[in-house]
Design a protein around this motif. Structure first.
Motif, short mmCIF file in Angstrom:
data_model
loop_
_atom_site.label_atom_id
_atom_site.label_comp_id
_atom_site.label_asym_id
_atom_site.label_seq_id
_atom_site.Cartn_x
_atom_site.Cartn_y
_atom_site.Cartn_z
N ARG A 1 -8.45 9.65 2.65
CA ARG A 1 -8.61 8.22 2.77
C ARG A 1 -7.94 7.50 1.59
NH1 ARG A 1 -14.46 5.68 3.90
NH2 ARG A 1 -14.33 6.95 5.73
N GLN A 2 -8.14 8.00 0.39
CA GLN A 2 -7.56 7.37 -0.79
C GLN A 2 -6.04 7.43 -0.77
OE1 GLN A 2 -9.57 9.60 -3.80
NE2 GLN A 2 -11.09 7.99 -4.13
N MET A 3 -5.50 8.52 -0.30
CA MET A 3 -4.06 8.69 -0.22
C MET A 3 -3.44 7.61 0.69
SD MET A 3 -2.12 12.23 0.75
CE MET A 3 -2.30 12.13 2.52
N PHE A 4 -4.05 7.37 1.82
CA PHE A 4 -3.53 6.38 2.76
C PHE A 4 -3.76 4.96 2.24
CE2 PHE A 4 -4.31 10.13 5.38
CZ PHE A 4 -3.03 10.32 5.85
N ALA A 5 -4.86 4.72 1.55
CA ALA A 5 -5.13 3.41 0.97
C ALA A 5 -4.09 3.09 -0.11
CB ALA A 5 -6.54 3.35 0.39
N LEU A 6 -3.76 4.08 -0.93
CA LEU A 6 -2.75 3.89 -1.96
C LEU A 6 -1.40 3.56 -1.34
CD1 LEU A 6 -1.81 4.08 -4.92
CD2 LEU A 6 -1.44 6.52 -4.52
N ALA A 7 -1.00 4.31 -0.33
CA ALA A 7 0.28 4.07 0.34
C ALA A 7 0.31 2.69 0.99
CB ALA A 7 0.54 5.16 1.37
N GLU A 8 -0.77 2.28 1.58
CA GLU A 8 -0.83 0.95 2.21
C GLU A 8 -0.72 -0.16 1.17
OE1 GLU A 8 -1.15 -2.00 5.19
OE2 GLU A 8 -0.44 0.05 5.13
N GLU A 9 -1.36 0.02 0.04
CA GLU A 9 -1.27 -0.98 -1.04
C GLU A 9 0.16 -1.09 -1.55
OE1 GLU A 9 -2.46 -3.99 -3.50
OE2 GLU A 9 -3.61 -3.04 -1.90
N VAL A 10 0.83 0.02 -1.70
CA VAL A 10 2.24 0.00 -2.13
C VAL A 10 3.08 -0.71 -1.07
CG1 VAL A 10 4.27 1.43 -2.57
CG2 VAL A 10 2.07 2.03 -3.60
N ARG A 11 2.85 -0.41 0.20
CA ARG A 11 3.61 -1.05 1.28
C ARG A 11 3.44 -2.56 1.25
NH1 ARG A 11 3.15 -3.33 5.87
NH2 ARG A 11 0.92 -3.07 6.00
N LEU A 12 2.20 -3.01 1.07
CA LEU A 12 1.95 -4.45 1.03
C LEU A 12 2.58 -5.10 -0.20
CD1 LEU A 12 -1.78 -4.51 2.18
CD2 LEU A 12 0.23 -5.25 3.49
N TRP A 32 0.14 15.09 2.48
CA TRP A 32 1.31 14.49 1.85
C TRP A 32 1.82 13.38 2.75
CZ3 TRP A 32 6.04 14.87 4.48
CH2 TRP A 32 7.16 14.42 3.79
N LEU A 33 2.31 12.32 2.14
CA LEU A 33 3.02 11.30 2.90
C LEU A 33 4.10 10.70 2.02
CD1 LEU A 33 2.20 8.09 2.20
CD2 LEU A 33 0.11 8.81 3.29
N VAL A 34 5.12 10.17 2.67
CA VAL A 34 6.26 9.60 1.95
C VAL A 34 6.64 8.27 2.60
CG1 VAL A 34 7.98 10.86 3.34
CG2 VAL A 34 8.59 10.07 1.07
N GLN A 35 7.02 7.31 1.76
CA GLN A 35 7.53 6.03 2.22
C GLN A 35 8.89 5.83 1.55
OE1 GLN A 35 4.53 3.26 0.94
NE2 GLN A 35 3.36 3.49 2.82
N ASP A 36 9.88 5.48 2.36
CA ASP A 36 11.24 5.31 1.87
C ASP A 36 11.58 3.82 1.81
OD1 ASP A 36 13.94 5.31 1.33
OD2 ASP A 36 14.50 6.54 3.06
N TYR A 37 11.91 3.35 0.60
CA TYR A 37 12.30 1.96 0.39
C TYR A 37 13.76 1.86 -0.04
CZ TYR A 37 7.37 0.96 0.75
OH TYR A 37 6.09 0.85 1.22
N GLY A 38 14.54 2.89 0.23
CA GLY A 38 15.95 2.89 -0.17
C GLY A 38 16.11 3.47 -1.56
#
Length: 82
Positions: A1-12, A32-38
């Motif tokens: 849950r914390q991992m996804f909350a952290l990723a969502e906060e970064v996305r926002l 594990w999860l990854v978000q690509d912002y270039g």
């Protein structure tokens, strides 16, 4: 849950600064999860997955970037440096 909350906060946060997420992977898993912002790629791991992928070792010869200075953040607080 914390991992996804952290990723969502970064996305926002990135969205409010005009940076759109170009792609994500790992949202269906729980290690594990990854978000690509270039120019920026966010990896969020559970401890076991972080040991397995060992990105710090993989990229140890890469040029170090002072991302805090580039984003206007202050230097690393003493509490984070420990």
């Amino acid at each position: 849950r914390q991992m996804f909350a952290l990723a969502e906060e970064v996305r926002l946060t990135m969205k409010t600064r005009g940076n759109r997420c170009l792609g994500t992977e790992g949202e269906s898993g729980n290690q594990w999860l990854v978000q690509d912002y270039g120019d920026i790629v966010l990896h969020v791991f559970q401890p076991d997955a972080r040991l397995l992928y060992d990105l710090e070792h993989l990229w140890s010869d890469a040029r170090t970037v002072d991302w805090r200075a580039l984003t206007g953040l202050p230097a690393v607080p003493v509490s984070e440096a420990l």
